[in-house]
Design an enzyme around this catalytic site. Structure first.
Site, PDB file in Angstrom:
ATOM      1  N   ASP A  15       0.878  -1.165   0.000  1.00  0.00           N
ATOM      2  CA  ASP A  15       0.000   0.000   0.000  1.00  0.00           C
ATOM      3  C   ASP A  15       0.919   1.219   0.000  1.00  0.00           C
ATOM      4  OD1 ASP A  15      -2.373   1.560   0.302  1.00  0.00           O
ATOM      5  OD2 ASP A  15      -1.981   1.692   2.448  1.00  0.00           O
ATOM      6  N   ASP A  17      -0.083   5.120   1.100  1.00  0.00           N
ATOM      7  CA  ASP A  17      -0.280   6.050   2.213  1.00  0.00           C
ATOM      8  C   ASP A  17      -0.317   5.303   3.537  1.00  0.00           C
ATOM      9  OD1 ASP A  17      -0.549   8.737   1.044  1.00  0.00           O
ATOM     10  OD2 ASP A  17      -2.236   7.858  -0.028  1.00  0.00           O
ATOM     11  N   SER A 108      -5.214   2.935  -2.822  1.00  0.00           N
ATOM     12  CA  SER A 108      -6.550   3.523  -2.989  1.00  0.00           C
ATOM     13  C   SER A 108      -6.477   4.915  -3.589  1.00  0.00           C
ATOM     14  CB  SER A 108      -7.275   3.558  -1.636  1.00  0.00           C
ATOM     15  OG  SER A 108      -7.505   2.250  -1.158  1.00  0.00           O
ATOM     16  N   LYS A 139     -10.523  -1.633  -2.023  1.00  0.00           N
ATOM     17  CA  LYS A 139     -10.385  -2.308  -0.736  1.00  0.00           C
ATOM     18  C   LYS A 139     -11.590  -1.947   0.151  1.00  0.00           C
ATOM     19  CE  LYS A 139      -5.423  -1.380  -1.164  1.00  0.00           C
ATOM     20  NZ  LYS A 139      -4.271  -0.677  -0.567  1.00  0.00           N
TER      21      LYS A 139
END
Length: 221
Positions: A15, A17, A108, A139
């Site tokens: 991922d 962030d 995301s 997600k």
């Protein structure tokens, strides 16, 4: 104290962030500005749900507006607010140690925002990316991490997901991957679904061999 763990995997799916960079200041400021612009009640204290795609937040908060227009507005705000973007401990050295074909970012964030943040942070841009605008379901749906494994030419069970949010941990597990949680945006208890949790990536090292990667770290607890 916990003992060091060695996890063998053929690829790593990160991922962004909360795992590679912290952009929490920008995120909070920009979403509050967005909320004020679109007349969301209590905009000045609005807290964005972490790990959720912006397009889904827009649709949830203002289903009556053009979602793509709302997405562009928040994306523009965040692209222009990067002054306090921080590279998290251990990240740069870890990414630079990885063979290019063995890792991807699954985020995301939109592709435009992802590339903007990596450039600002001075981090390497992977050859393989799955961003919010490349999937139909974000997600905690497993689609992003399944797609990430496919990009690496691997089965999900051959991949290690690195996540900081419960929704991302859930997505990784649902995809069939093993998950390493990174505490920071959430506490250790929130990430208990992950097989392992570390405080940061500073103590994580990766060795590359003929058959894949050996990921070493000392988990919490």
């Amino acid at each position: 104290m916990s003992e060091e763990v060695c996890v063998r995997a053929k690829g790593i799916l990160f991922d962004m962030d909360g795992v590679l960079v912290s952009s929490i200041g920008s995120v909070v400021r920009c979403w509050r500005e967005w909320a004020e612009h679109y007349e969301i009640p209590n905009a000045e204290v609005f807290m964005v749900p972490h790990g959720m795609r912006a397009i889904e937040i827009v649709k949830e908060l203002r289903p009556d507006i053009d979602a793509e227009e709302g997405l562009r507005y928040i994306e523009d705000l965040e692209m222009n607010d990067v002054a306090d973007l921080v590279v998290l401990p251990g990240v740069k050295a870890l990414l630079e140690s990885l063979p290019a074909e063995r890792w991807a970012i699954v985020t995301s964030a939109t592709r435009r925002l992802l590339l903007g943040r990596l450039k600002t942070a001075g981090l390497p841009v992977p050859e393989r990316i799955i961003s919010a605008d490349m999937v139909e379901r974000g997600k905690p749906d497993p689609e992003p991490y399944r797609r990430g494994a496919e990009l690496l030419g691997l089965r999900p069970e051959e991949c290690l997901v690195v996540e900081d949010a419960p929704s991302g941990v859930g997505a990784g597990l649902a995809a069939g991957c093993r998950v390493l949680g990174v505490a920071g945006t959430h506490n250790v208890d929130d990430l208990k679904g992950a097989q392992w949790v570390v405080r940061s990536l500073e103590g994580v090292s990766v060795g590359a061999g003929v058959d894949g990667l050996e990921v070493r770290f000392t988990p919490v607890g």
